[in-house]
Design a protein around this motif. Sequence first.
Motif, PDB file in Angstrom:
ATOM      1  N   TYR A 143       3.581  54.180  38.285  1.00 54.66           N
ATOM      2  CA  TYR A 143       4.797  54.244  39.097  1.00 54.66           C
ATOM      3  C   TYR A 143       5.078  52.902  39.767  1.00 54.66           C
ATOM      4  CZ  TYR A 143       1.771  54.351  43.185  1.00 54.66           C
ATOM      5  OH  TYR A 143       0.848  54.020  44.141  1.00 54.66           O
ATOM      6  N   VAL A 144       6.288  52.790  40.287  1.00 61.42           N
ATOM      7  CA  VAL A 144       6.686  51.653  41.110  1.00 61.42           C
ATOM      8  C   VAL A 144       6.913  52.206  42.512  1.00 61.42           C
ATOM      9  CG1 VAL A 144       8.458  49.905  41.521  1.00 61.42           C
ATOM     10  CG2 VAL A 144       7.749  50.420  39.191  1.00 61.42           C
ATOM     11  N   ASN A 145       6.339  51.596  43.504  1.00 63.18           N
ATOM     12  CA  ASN A 145       6.482  52.096  44.871  1.00 63.18           C
ATOM     13  C   ASN A 145       7.878  51.785  45.405  1.00 63.18           C
ATOM     14  OD1 ASN A 145       6.188  53.036  47.435  1.00 63.18           O
ATOM     15  ND2 ASN A 145       4.472  51.697  47.976  1.00 63.18           N
ATOM     16  N   THR A 146       8.771  52.764  45.247  1.00 59.41           N
ATOM     17  CA  THR A 146      10.145  52.616  45.734  1.00 59.41           C
ATOM     18  C   THR A 146      10.354  53.380  47.032  1.00 59.41           C
ATOM     19  OG1 THR A 146      10.905  54.551  44.506  1.00 59.41           O
ATOM     20  CG2 THR A 146      11.051  52.401  43.383  1.00 59.41           C
ATOM     21  N   GLY A 147       9.321  54.127  47.460  1.00 57.75           N
ATOM     22  CA  GLY A 147       9.451  54.949  48.647  1.00 57.75           C
ATOM     23  C   GLY A 147      10.010  56.334  48.337  1.00 57.75           C
ATOM     24  N   THR A 148      10.386  56.560  47.072  1.00 52.14           N
ATOM     25  CA  THR A 148      10.883  57.869  46.635  1.00 52.14           C
ATOM     26  C   THR A 148      10.250  58.198  45.285  1.00 52.14           C
ATOM     27  OG1 THR A 148      12.758  57.069  45.331  1.00 52.14           O
ATOM     28  CG2 THR A 148      13.137  57.356  47.704  1.00 52.14           C
ATOM     29  N   ASP A 149      10.507  59.410  44.808  1.00 48.34           N
ATOM     30  CA  ASP A 149       9.990  59.797  43.492  1.00 48.34           C
ATOM     31  C   ASP A 149      10.718  59.093  42.353  1.00 48.34           C
ATOM     32  OD1 ASP A 149       8.031  61.415  44.453  1.00 48.34           O
ATOM     33  OD2 ASP A 149       9.126  63.286  44.159  1.00 48.34           O
ATOM     34  N   GLN A 150      11.777  58.364  42.613  1.00 50.20           N
ATOM     35  CA  GLN A 150      12.525  57.691  41.560  1.00 50.20           C
ATOM     36  C   GLN A 150      11.734  56.567  40.900  1.00 50.20           C
ATOM     37  OE1 GLN A 150      16.386  56.544  42.930  1.00 50.20           O
ATOM     38  NE2 GLN A 150      17.000  58.639  43.366  1.00 50.20           N
ATOM     39  N   GLY A 151      10.638  56.162  41.486  1.00 53.71           N
ATOM     40  CA  GLY A 151       9.824  55.107  40.913  1.00 53.71           C
ATOM     41  C   GLY A 151       8.730  55.612  39.987  1.00 53.71           C
ATOM     42  N   ARG A 152       8.708  56.937  39.733  1.00 50.58           N
ATOM     43  CA  ARG A 152       7.669  57.498  38.877  1.00 50.58           C
ATOM     44  C   ARG A 152       8.077  57.449  37.409  1.00 50.58           C
ATOM     45  NH1 ARG A 152       6.013  63.023  41.815  1.00 50.58           N
ATOM     46  NH2 ARG A 152       4.508  63.055  40.101  1.00 50.58           N
ATOM     47  N   THR A 153       7.100  57.302  36.524  1.00 52.20           N
ATOM     48  CA  THR A 153       7.361  57.379  35.092  1.00 52.20           C
ATOM     49  C   THR A 153       7.588  58.836  34.715  1.00 52.20           C
ATOM     50  OG1 THR A 153       6.176  55.367  34.528  1.00 52.20           O
ATOM     51  CG2 THR A 153       6.341  57.021  32.799  1.00 52.20           C
ATOM     52  N   VAL A 154       8.609  59.087  33.897  1.00 52.69           N
ATOM     53  CA  VAL A 154       8.982  60.442  33.502  1.00 52.69           C
ATOM     54  C   VAL A 154       8.698  60.619  32.010  1.00 52.69           C
ATOM     55  CG1 VAL A 154      10.872  62.095  33.321  1.00 52.69           C
ATOM     56  CG2 VAL A 154      10.776  60.531  35.270  1.00 52.69           C
ATOM     57  N   LEU A 155       7.883  61.639  31.693  1.00 53.18           N
ATOM     58  CA  LEU A 155       7.519  61.924  30.311  1.00 53.18           C
ATOM     59  C   LEU A 155       7.952  63.330  29.890  1.00 53.18           C
ATOM     60  CD1 LEU A 155       3.909  60.432  30.373  1.00 53.18           C
ATOM     61  CD2 LEU A 155       5.916  59.453  29.274  1.00 53.18           C
ATOM     62  N   GLU A 156       8.966  63.868  30.504  1.00 49.98           N
ATOM     63  CA  GLU A 156       9.421  65.226  30.207  1.00 49.98           C
ATOM     64  C   GLU A 156      10.075  65.290  28.831  1.00 49.98           C
ATOM     65  OE1 GLU A 156      11.828  65.873  33.673  1.00 49.98           O
ATOM     66  OE2 GLU A 156      10.158  66.808  34.729  1.00 49.98           O
ATOM     67  N   GLY A 157       9.646  66.261  28.033  1.00 51.70           N
ATOM     68  CA  GLY A 157      10.219  66.456  26.712  1.00 51.70           C
ATOM     69  C   GLY A 157       9.771  65.449  25.672  1.00 51.70           C
ATOM     70  N   VAL A 158       8.762  64.641  25.987  1.00 47.81           N
ATOM     71  CA  VAL A 158       8.278  63.617  25.056  1.00 47.81           C
ATOM     72  C   VAL A 158       7.488  64.276  23.929  1.00 47.81           C
ATOM     73  CG1 VAL A 158       6.685  61.669  24.843  1.00 47.81           C
ATOM     74  CG2 VAL A 158       8.188  61.821  26.794  1.00 47.81           C
ATOM     75  N   ARG A 159       7.698  63.799  22.713  1.00 49.45           N
ATOM     76  CA  ARG A 159       6.936  64.265  21.545  1.00 49.45           C
ATOM     77  C   ARG A 159       5.827  63.260  21.269  1.00 49.45           C
ATOM     78  NH1 ARG A 159      10.667  65.413  16.697  1.00 49.45           N
ATOM     79  NH2 ARG A 159       8.669  66.184  15.914  1.00 49.45           N
ATOM     80  N   VAL A 160       4.595  63.755  21.148  1.00 53.62           N
ATOM     81  CA  VAL A 160       3.453  62.871  20.908  1.00 53.62           C
ATOM     82  C   VAL A 160       2.551  63.372  19.774  1.00 53.62           C
ATOM     83  CG1 VAL A 160       3.379  61.872  23.225  1.00 53.62           C
ATOM     84  CG2 VAL A 160       2.114  63.976  22.737  1.00 53.62           C
ATOM     85  N   GLU A 161       3.070  64.198  18.880  1.00 58.18           N
ATOM     86  CA  GLU A 161       2.269  64.697  17.774  1.00 58.18           C
ATOM     87  C   GLU A 161       1.698  63.538  16.963  1.00 58.18           C
ATOM     88  OE1 GLU A 161       5.320  67.488  19.039  1.00 58.18           O
ATOM     89  OE2 GLU A 161       5.569  65.528  18.149  1.00 58.18           O
ATOM     90  N   GLY A 162       0.395  63.573  16.765  1.00 59.20           N
ATOM     91  CA  GLY A 162      -0.263  62.560  15.954  1.00 59.20           C
ATOM     92  C   GLY A 162      -0.447  61.203  16.627  1.00 59.20           C
ATOM     93  N   ALA A 163      -0.038  61.075  17.885  1.00 60.02           N
ATOM     94  CA  ALA A 163      -0.174  59.791  18.588  1.00 60.02           C
ATOM     95  C   ALA A 163      -1.635  59.516  18.931  1.00 60.02           C
ATOM     96  CB  ALA A 163       0.667  59.786  19.862  1.00 60.02           C
ATOM     97  N   LYS A 164      -1.990  58.241  18.954  1.00 57.72           N
ATOM     98  CA  LYS A 164      -3.340  57.834  19.373  1.00 57.72           C
ATOM     99  C   LYS A 164      -3.317  57.697  20.893  1.00 57.72           C
ATOM    100  CE  LYS A 164      -4.264  55.376  15.109  1.00 57.72           C
ATOM    101  NZ  LYS A 164      -4.484  54.069  14.477  1.00 57.72           N
ATOM    102  N   LEU A 165      -4.084  58.555  21.576  1.00 55.80           N
ATOM    103  CA  LEU A 165      -4.028  58.629  23.032  1.00 55.80           C
ATOM    104  C   LEU A 165      -5.333  58.232  23.717  1.00 55.80           C
ATOM    105  CD1 LEU A 165      -2.153  62.062  23.243  1.00 55.80           C
ATOM    106  CD2 LEU A 165      -1.157  59.775  23.457  1.00 55.80           C
ATOM    107  N   SER A 166      -6.260  57.632  22.996  1.00 54.30           N
ATOM    108  CA  SER A 166      -7.540  57.296  23.627  1.00 54.30           C
ATOM    109  C   SER A 166      -7.355  56.192  24.674  1.00 54.30           C
ATOM    110  CB  SER A 166      -8.578  56.884  22.585  1.00 54.30           C
ATOM    111  OG  SER A 166      -8.233  55.664  21.984  1.00 54.30           O
ATOM    112  N   GLY A 167      -7.967  56.421  25.820  1.00 53.44           N
ATOM    113  CA  GLY A 167      -7.915  55.430  26.885  1.00 53.44           C
ATOM    114  C   GLY A 167      -6.610  55.382  27.656  1.00 53.44           C
TER     115      GLY A 167
END
Length: 128
Positions: free
Chosen positions: A86-110
């Motif tokens: 996230y980026v500290n903006t003082g609100t939730d608007q600075g958070r990374t949003v991953l809603e509805g993201v497709r990650v089938e078969g993605a390499k997620l280690s680490g």
Amino acid sequence: MIRAERLSFAGLGAGDVDPEVRWFDRCDFAGADLRHATFDGCHFRLCSFVKANLVAASFRGATFAGCHFTDANLSFADLTATTFTYVNTGTDQGRTVLEGVRVEGAKLSGVTTERVVGLPLAFGMPRP
């Protein structure tokens, strides 16, 4: 290090992004077709990837701070050692949003996350 600030790549392809750019600040990749693109070690701050096609793209060691990935397709992407934070903006608007993201078969280690919206479900992780 070359920076891109407030540029729009919306609806464009991987060939439209200068491969020398390593820092992206407030850039718009919404709807971009970045299949098989390489962004290893890049830093993204407050960027939009809404509905972007990132299939089989490589983001090894990349950092995403305050970025939006709503409905993006990261299937088969290499996200090894990637950080979503996230980026500290003082609100939730600075958070990374991953809603509805497709990650089938993605390499997620680490992959690391901090104050991200849409987790743990975006990465297929069970709720705590």
